[in-house]
Design an enzyme around this catalytic site. Structure first.
Site, PDB file in Angstrom:
ATOM      1  N   ASP A 160       0.845  -1.205   0.000  1.00  0.00           N
ATOM      2  CA  ASP A 160       0.000   0.000   0.000  1.00  0.00           C
ATOM      3  C   ASP A 160       0.879   1.253   0.000  1.00  0.00           C
ATOM      4  O   ASP A 160       0.603   2.236  -0.700  1.00  0.00           O
ATOM      5  CB  ASP A 160      -0.912  -0.002   1.230  1.00  0.00           C
ATOM      6  CG  ASP A 160      -1.617  -1.332   1.398  1.00  0.00           C
ATOM      7  OD1 ASP A 160      -2.455  -1.662   0.555  1.00  0.00           O
ATOM      8  OD2 ASP A 160      -1.299  -2.069   2.356  1.00  0.00           O
ATOM      9  N   HIS A 188      -4.683  -3.306   6.414  1.00  0.00           N
ATOM     10  CA  HIS A 188      -4.458  -3.579   4.981  1.00  0.00           C
ATOM     11  C   HIS A 188      -5.808  -4.003   4.396  1.00  0.00           C
ATOM     12  O   HIS A 188      -6.093  -5.187   4.211  1.00  0.00           O
ATOM     13  CB  HIS A 188      -3.411  -4.683   4.795  1.00  0.00           C
ATOM     14  CG  HIS A 188      -3.281  -5.121   3.357  1.00  0.00           C
ATOM     15  ND1 HIS A 188      -2.880  -4.275   2.344  1.00  0.00           N
ATOM     16  CD2 HIS A 188      -3.517  -6.305   2.756  1.00  0.00           C
ATOM     17  CE1 HIS A 188      -2.879  -4.920   1.198  1.00  0.00           C
ATOM     18  NE2 HIS A 188      -3.272  -6.154   1.411  1.00  0.00           N
TER      19      HIS A 188
END
Ligand SMILES: NC(=O)C1=CN([C@@H]2O[C@H](COP(=O)(O)OP(=O)(O)OC[C@H]3O[C@@H](n4cnc5c(N)ncnc54)[C@H](O)[C@@H]3O)[C@@H](O)[C@H]2O)C=CC1
Ligand SMILES: O=C([O-])CC(=O)C(=O)O
Length: 329
Positions: A160, A188
C-alpha cells in the site's frame, strides 16, 4: 561471503507470490550479494509436488547466494532455526470479496504456525505476515507465540505504501525517489488511510504541494485503498509480483534499517500511540534501527486524518473480536 547461511522460511511457497518471491530472495534481493541464504519452504501436502518443480527451477538458476533449499508440510520442521519467516501461505480473495471475508478460511492457518515458530524458530526471528487478512493473521500468530517478543511480528502494508508513493509521483510528475515519509495507517483493507499530510515531495509537504483536497480525498485515497481489487478485476487474480516485491522491501528494511530522514509503513503491535488501541496490529509510520522498529512519534493528526484512522482501527478491533470468537487468540 559469510559462512553461515541465514535461514528464511516462506509459507505458501508454491503459490503465485511464492513464484516471484523465492527467486528474488535466492538471488540476494533480501540479504545482499554477500550473505548466503537457506530457503525453508512450507506448503500443504497436495502442493508439495508443484513446489518440487519450483525448487528444480531454483536449482537451474545456479544462484551464488543460494546455499540450500528444504521443503516440507510440517511447520515445526520447516521453521526450525529460521531467522526470517515470511508467512504468505493463505487463500487469496476473488472478485467482489473483501480481505476480511478470508478471516475464517485463513485464520486457522496462523495459530498453528505461530505455535510452531514459538517452539523452533531462532531467537532473533523476524516474522512478516503477507497472507490476508494480514494484520489480523499477524495478531493470531503473535498471540500463539508467547515466547517470541511481540516486536518481532509484523504485517505487510508496504505494498500500500509503495502504491501511494507511485500514485503521488505520477500525479506530480516527479520520480518516486523524491517522495519520503509516506504513511499508511490502520488495516491492509479498503479502510486503510494513506496519509499525504506528513509525506514530503522534494522536501516539501505533499498535501500542500498537491494543493487539491478533492483529489486527495476522492481520487488518491480510494485508488490506493482499492488497488488490490482493481488488480483482481484486471488480471483475474490478486497481485503477486508487486506483493512479493513489497514483502522483500519490508523484510529488507528490518535487516538494513530505514534511511536517514525517511520512514516506512509497517503494521506492528500498537502500544497505544496515536490513540490506536493497544495490542492491535495496525499500520504506522516506523523507523527501523538494528533490527528494531519504533513508531514515529509527535505527528499532528487533524480531524480528517483522525476520522480515517479511527475507522480503520475500528475494523481491526472487529476482526480481533471475530477471531477471538473463533477461539484463535
Ligand atoms: N498483504 C498484502 O499486501 C498482500 C497479500 N496477499 C495475500 O497473500 C496470500 C497468498 O497469495 P497468493 O500467493 O496469490 O495465493 P495462492 O493461492 O497462489 O498461493 C497460496 C499458497 O498457500 C498455500 N497454503 C495454503 N495453506 C497453507 C498452509 N497452512 N501452510 C502453507 N502453505 C499454505 C497454498 O497451497 C498455495 O500454494 C493471499 O492471502 C493473498 O490475499 C496478496 C497480495 C498482497
Ligand atoms: O487485494 C487483494 O486481495 C490482494 C492484496 O492484498 C493486495 O493486492 O493488496
Amino acid at each position: 561471503m559469510s559462512p553461515t547461511p541465514v535461514k528464511v522460511a516462506v509459507t505458501g511457497a508454491a503459490g503465485q507470490i511464492g513464484y516471484s518471491l523465492l527467486f528474488r530472495i535466492a538471488s540476494g534481493a533480501l540479504l545482499g550479494p554477500d550473505t548466503p541464504v537457506e530457503l525453508r519452504l512450507l506448503e500443504i501436502t497436495p502442493a508439495l509436488k508443484s513446489l518440487e518443480g519450483v525448487v528444480m527451477e531454483l536449482d537451474d538458476c545456479a544462484f551464488p547466494t543460494l546455499a540450500k533449499v528444504e521443503i516440507g508440510d510440517d511447520a515445526e520442521k520447516v521453521f526450525d532455526g529460521v531467522n526470517h519467516a515470511l508467512l504468505v501461505g493463505a487463500r487469496p480473495r476473488g472478485p467482489g470479496m473483501e480481505r476480511g471475508d478470508l478471516l475464517e478460511a485463513n485464520g486457522g492457518i496462523f495459530a498453528p504456525q505461530g505455535k510452531a515458530l514459538n517452539k523452533v524458530a531462532a531467537d532473533d526471528v523476524h516474522i512478516t505476515v503477507t497472507g490476508n487478512p494480514a494484520n489480523t493473521n499477524a495478531l493470531i500468530a503473535m498471540s500463539n507465540a508467547p515466547d517470541i517478543p511481540t516486536s518481532q511480528f509484523s504485517a505487510l502494508t508496504r505494498l500500500d505504501h509503495n502504491r501511494a508513493i507511485s500514485q503521488l509521483a505520477a500525479k506530480l510528475g516527479v520520480p518516486v525517489t523524491e517522495i519520503k515519509k509516506m504513511t499508511i495507517w490502520g488495516n491492509h483493507s479498503a479502510t486503510q488511510y494513506p496519509d499525504l499530510f506528513h509525506a514530503e515531495v522534494s522536501g516539501k509537504n505533499a498535501a500542500e504541494t498537491v494543493g487539491d483536497q478533492a483529489w486527495l480525498a476522492d481520487t488518491f485515497i480510494p485508488t490506493v485503498a482499492k488497488r488490490g481489487a482493481a488488480i483482481i478485476e484486471a488480471r483475474g487474480a490478486s497481485s503477486a509480483a508487486s506483493a512479493a516485491s513489497a514483502t522483500i522491501d519490508h523484510a529488507r528494511t528490518w535487516v538494513e534499517g530505514t534511511a536517514e530522514g525517511d520512514w516506512v509503513s509497517m503494521a506492528v503491535r500498537s502500544d497505544g500511540s496515536y490513540g490506536v488501541e493497544e495490542g492491535l496490529i495496525s499500520s504506522f509510520p516506523v523507523t527501523v534501527k538494528d533490527g528494531q522498529w519504533s513508531i514515529v512519534q509527535g505527528l499532528d493528526i487533524d480531524e480528517f486524518s483522525r476520522g480515517k484512522i479511527d475507522a480503520s482501527v475500528a475494523e481491526l478491533a472487529e476482526e480481533r473480536d471475530a477471531v477471538k470468537g473463533l477461539g484463535l487468540i
